[in-house]
Design a protein around this motif. Structure first.
Motif, short mmCIF file in Angstrom:
data_model
loop_
_atom_site.label_atom_id
_atom_site.label_comp_id
_atom_site.label_asym_id
_atom_site.label_seq_id
_atom_site.Cartn_x
_atom_site.Cartn_y
_atom_site.Cartn_z
N LYS A 163 0.81 -1.21 0.00
CA LYS A 163 0.00 0.00 0.00
C LYS A 163 0.85 1.27 0.00
N PRO A 164 1.76 1.46 0.96
CA PRO A 164 2.55 2.70 0.94
C PRO A 164 3.41 2.84 -0.31
N ALA A 165 3.92 1.73 -0.82
CA ALA A 165 4.74 1.79 -2.03
C ALA A 165 3.90 2.23 -3.23
N ALA A 166 2.72 1.64 -3.37
CA ALA A 166 1.85 1.98 -4.50
C ALA A 166 1.36 3.43 -4.43
N LEU A 167 1.06 3.90 -3.23
CA LEU A 167 0.54 5.27 -3.08
C LEU A 167 1.61 6.33 -3.29
N LYS A 168 2.86 6.00 -2.96
CA LYS A 168 3.94 7.00 -3.02
C LYS A 168 4.76 6.94 -4.29
#
Length: 263
Positions: free
Chosen positions: A101-106
């Motif tokens: 999640k954090p990788a995809a969002l950032k």
């Protein structure tokens, strides 16, 4: 259940100590017991039924040792067995999943990489998470074949490891990822080598801090925090020679109890 009871951890070997370190840093009053099931490592190459059976065996041992909460410090065991554990045992379980999640969002390039075991990447839970966050993101998946075995031998920062990683990670370098998600609790020990391989604009993330925060939250929600004024005690066990386990946790420096246990 006594609030002074320990938090239990298990993993398919020494890798989950990367999670354990984050938890004891955030929760300095808590006692812990860690089981390194190195005899059966890696879980990522085993069938689902076997992963569940091994997770049950580890859980039974931690319950026998009086644990109040269990951290499944293994991505493969979480993605394949935590649903079974939560349905069949009456205590809280904390799982560990790849931080997609954090990788995809950032991500700025909209191309991210995930390095994980075959058991994690092929699991139902991983596919559900991947579908949720990959609508406009390309995910380059790489199975870390052979990595866990080298780490279990204490060979995580060697020339042999660097050669293997360069071979495995070539598709990610060619795809110009800007985030690398470590999908196995063993892999944070590869950070020095990974930083040599990837350019500095690639962010490498794991789940350790998030798992520690979730552990704290679940303890508070269940009123299980250790309020005692006795110093914490940490017992770490391996079912093979515990030498690597002791080295990775700096046991000699920190007076942790590290020993062999048949389980």
């Amino acid at each position: 259940m006594s609030n002074e009871a320990p938090i239990g951890f298990f993993d398919s070997g020494v890798g989950g100590t990367s999670i354990w370190k984050e938890v004891i840093q955030l929760l300095p009053n808590e006692k812990t017991i860690y089981l390194a099931d190195s005899k059966n490592a890696p879980y990522g190459e085993r069938p689902v039924e076997e992963i569940i059976a091994l997770s049950k065996k580890n859980t039974d041992k931690l319950l026998e040792m009086g644990c109040k909460l269990i951290v499944v410090a293994c991505n493969t065991a979480t993605t394949n067995a935590i649903e079974y554990l939560r349905a069949n045992y009456h205590l809280p379980f904390i799982g560990i999943e790849p931080a997609l999640k954090p990788a995809a969002l950032k991500s700025q390039t909209k191309v991210i990489g995930i390095l994980a075991t075959k058991g994690t990447l092929s699991s139902k839970l991983f596919h559900q998470t991947s579908e949720l966050y990959s609508r406009d993101i390309k995910i380059v998946e790489v199975v870390g074949q052979g990595l866990v075995r080298l780490i279990e031998r204490g060979e995580h920062n060697t020339f042999e490891m660097e050669i293997l990683l360069r071979q495995l990670l070539k598709p990610m370098l060619e795809a110009h990822i800007d985030y690398l998600v470590l999908g196995c609790s063993h892999y944070p020990y590869l950070m020095p080598v990974l930083k040599k391989i990837f350019p500095p604009d690639v962010t490498i993330i794991d789940s350790g801090e998030a798992v520690a925060r979730q552990t704290k939250k679940v303890l508070e929600e269940n009123h299980l925090q250790n309020q005692g004024d006795k110093g914490p005690g940490h017992k770490l066990f391996s079912n093979v020679d515990p030498k690597v386990l002791g080295l990775l946790t700096n046991a000699a420096l920190n007076n942790y109890e590290v020993s062999y246990l048949e389980f």
